[in-house]
Scaffold this active site. Structure first.
Site, mmCIF file in Angstrom:
data_model
loop_
_atom_site.group_PDB
_atom_site.id
_atom_site.type_symbol
_atom_site.label_atom_id
_atom_site.label_comp_id
_atom_site.label_asym_id
_atom_site.label_seq_id
_atom_site.Cartn_x
_atom_site.Cartn_y
_atom_site.Cartn_z
ATOM 1 N N ASP A 4 -12.963 24.597 -6.006
ATOM 2 C CA ASP A 4 -11.631 24.964 -6.492
ATOM 3 C C ASP A 4 -11.770 26.296 -7.232
ATOM 4 O O ASP A 4 -11.498 26.412 -8.422
ATOM 5 C CB ASP A 4 -10.990 23.876 -7.378
ATOM 6 C CG ASP A 4 -11.791 23.583 -8.636
ATOM 7 O OD1 ASP A 4 -11.172 23.196 -9.655
ATOM 8 O OD2 ASP A 4 -13.034 23.761 -8.653
ATOM 9 N N ASP A 9 -17.193 28.093 -10.020
ATOM 10 C CA ASP A 9 -17.335 27.856 -8.578
ATOM 11 C C ASP A 9 -17.856 29.130 -7.910
ATOM 12 O O ASP A 9 -18.731 29.082 -7.046
ATOM 13 C CB ASP A 9 -15.989 27.518 -7.939
ATOM 14 C CG ASP A 9 -15.272 26.368 -8.614
ATOM 15 O OD1 ASP A 9 -14.803 26.553 -9.751
ATOM 16 O OD2 ASP A 9 -15.181 25.298 -8.010
ATOM 17 N N VAL A 123 -17.502 20.474 -5.980
ATOM 18 C CA VAL A 123 -17.516 20.941 -7.376
ATOM 19 C C VAL A 123 -16.083 21.184 -7.886
ATOM 20 O O VAL A 123 -15.846 22.021 -8.770
ATOM 21 C CB VAL A 123 -18.379 22.206 -7.541
ATOM 22 C CG1 VAL A 123 -19.851 21.903 -7.269
ATOM 23 C CG2 VAL A 123 -17.897 23.345 -6.630
ATOM 24 N N HIS A 241 -20.797 25.189 -14.953
ATOM 25 C CA HIS A 241 -20.916 23.807 -14.473
ATOM 26 C C HIS A 241 -21.386 23.718 -13.011
ATOM 27 O O HIS A 241 -22.376 23.085 -12.695
ATOM 28 C CB HIS A 241 -19.560 23.094 -14.557
ATOM 29 C CG HIS A 241 -18.889 23.164 -15.874
ATOM 30 N ND1 HIS A 241 -19.252 22.371 -16.950
ATOM 31 C CD2 HIS A 241 -17.853 23.920 -16.306
ATOM 32 C CE1 HIS A 241 -18.459 22.638 -17.971
ATOM 33 N NE2 HIS A 241 -17.607 23.578 -17.622
ATOM 34 N N ASP A 242 -20.624 24.348 -12.114
ATOM 35 C CA ASP A 242 -20.835 24.132 -10.677
ATOM 36 C C ASP A 242 -22.184 24.659 -10.204
ATOM 37 O O ASP A 242 -22.780 24.114 -9.272
ATOM 38 C CB ASP A 242 -19.694 24.787 -9.887
ATOM 39 C CG ASP A 242 -18.346 24.198 -10.262
ATOM 40 O OD1 ASP A 242 -17.323 24.862 -10.019
ATOM 41 O OD2 ASP A 242 -18.308 23.077 -10.822
HETATM 42 O O1 RIB Z 1 -14.950 20.348 -15.748
HETATM 43 C C1 RIB Z 1 -15.607 21.404 -15.098
HETATM 44 C C2 RIB Z 1 -15.170 21.506 -13.677
HETATM 45 O O2 RIB Z 1 -13.756 21.727 -13.620
HETATM 46 C C3 RIB Z 1 -15.789 22.715 -12.939
HETATM 47 O O3 RIB Z 1 -15.979 22.386 -11.594
HETATM 48 C C4 RIB Z 1 -14.737 23.782 -13.067
HETATM 49 O O4 RIB Z 1 -14.780 24.723 -12.005
HETATM 50 C C5 RIB Z 1 -13.485 22.967 -12.969
HETATM 51 O O5 RIB Z 1 -13.237 22.742 -11.596
HETATM 52 CA CA CA Z 2 -14.989 23.784 -9.888
#
Ligand code: RIB
Ligand code: CA
Length: 315
Positions: A4, A9, A123, A241-242
């Site tokens: 997303d 990402d 992700v 995160h991703d």
């Molecule tokens: O909570 C973090 C996630 O939410 C990550 O994948 C960020 O890109 C959002 O999609």
């Molecule tokens: Ca994401």
């Protein structure tokens, strides 16, 4: 990868595309950080920026059902750009175009025709993955592993109970958690232990490749947003995160996991979208067999080292 595309990402896509240990077969986009059309444009901008020829397939524009209950979820994608992602990524407009096939159609066709050796790495919200599973359950026989960025045990970021990807589409997440295939869940508990700092950004700028410079810019946006809205342990840092989910594919030891039962709350007034992780299996009421390898910790040094190495590559 199912994305997303938002800023983290984007870094994850570049890592997957540039790592010599990964063959990135395709990218599917889903409503999440931005409306799905913008996620698609952002994804195309990223692949154009690093000059890789990876097909992009647009997917679902809304969750499976979560917007049907008045007041439960925003009934249209977030029109208000998020501070962490904005809307359009700060890259030139895409010159490449998405494929005509939808995300679910491509996932189904790809897995049914595969030898069962393609990892699935969502992700973002799990709408596309759940849609594909519901439309063609036979793909499950061909998915060796699903490595998800999502959820949290002690950590939440969207409400006091839930992580964003799961919160957007709890029903889809529930379908996926209960699909019976091997799952690794890279939670916020882990991603919040794998931070980029301003020093990381400086090192990336020093490397100077298109991917490294771009990742530094996106990380700086994230750091500014996190310092303001969701400060991490140390000021001047933010999770990517991703990208940690991608690194967990390359070197599983970058995260540490526990094998536990995980399901997703879909009816809680206060806990909608929470990943309920039965860690210590206390009590004997409702104990169910473990189904997910839950990543609760990360090796930040290894993560940063991997990312600096991978993003120094270019096509
Ligand atoms: O909570 C973090 C996630 O939410 C990550 O994948 C960020 O890109 C959002 O999609
Ligand atoms: Ca994401």
């Amino acid at each position: 990868m199912d994305v997303d595309t938002g800023t983290d990402d984007a870094v994850a896509i570049m890592a997957a595309a540039l790592s010599p240990d990964i063959e990135l077969l395709g990218i599917t986009t889903v409503n999440g950080n931005c409306p799905v059309e913008i996620c698609t444009e952002n994804t195309l901008r990223v692949v154009d920026h690093i000059g890789v020829n990876v097909p992009v397939y647009q997917g679902c524009s809304l969750p499976l059902s979560a917007t049907l209950t008045p007041g439960r979820k925003p009934n249209i994608p977030s029109i208000e750009p998020s501070k962490i992602h904005g809307h359009y990524l700060d890259l030139p407009a895409a010159s490449s175009a998405k494929q005509d096939v939808t995300a679910a159609e491509w996932l189904i066709r790809t897995y049914l025709e595969s030898d069962g050796d393609i990892s699935l790495v969502p992700v973002g919200p799990l709408t596309n993955v759940a849609m594909a599973i519901r439309q063609a359950p036979k793909i499950l026989d061909k998915i060796p592993e699903i490595v998800i960025m999502g959820g949290g045990h002690h950590v939440a970021n969207c409400t006091s109970s839930a992580e964003f990807n799961i919160w957007v589409d709890p029903e889809a997440a529930r379908v996926v958690m209960n699909c019976g295939r091997p799952i690794r869940l890279v939670t916020l508990d882990a991603t919040h232990e794998a931070l980029f700092t301003m020093e990381t950004c400086d090192a990336l700028k020093e490397i100077g490749t298109p991917a490294a410079v771009c990742a530094a810019a996106f990380a700086e946006v994230r750091i500014a947003a996190y310092d303001k809205a969701q400060p991490m342990g140390s000021v001047g840092s933010a999770p990517i995160h991703d990208a940690l989910a991608v690194c967990a594919i390359i070197k599983p030891e970058v995260v540490s996991t526990v094998y536990a039962h995980v399901d997703v709350e879909t009816t809680g007034e206060l806990t909608d979208g929470r990943t309920v992780v039965d860690i210590d299996r206390s009590g004997d009421r409702g104990r169910r067999p473990a189904n997910v390898h839950v990543a609760l910790h990360a090796d930040e040094g290894l993560f940063v080292e991997m990312m600096l190495d991978i993003l120094s590559n270019e096509m």
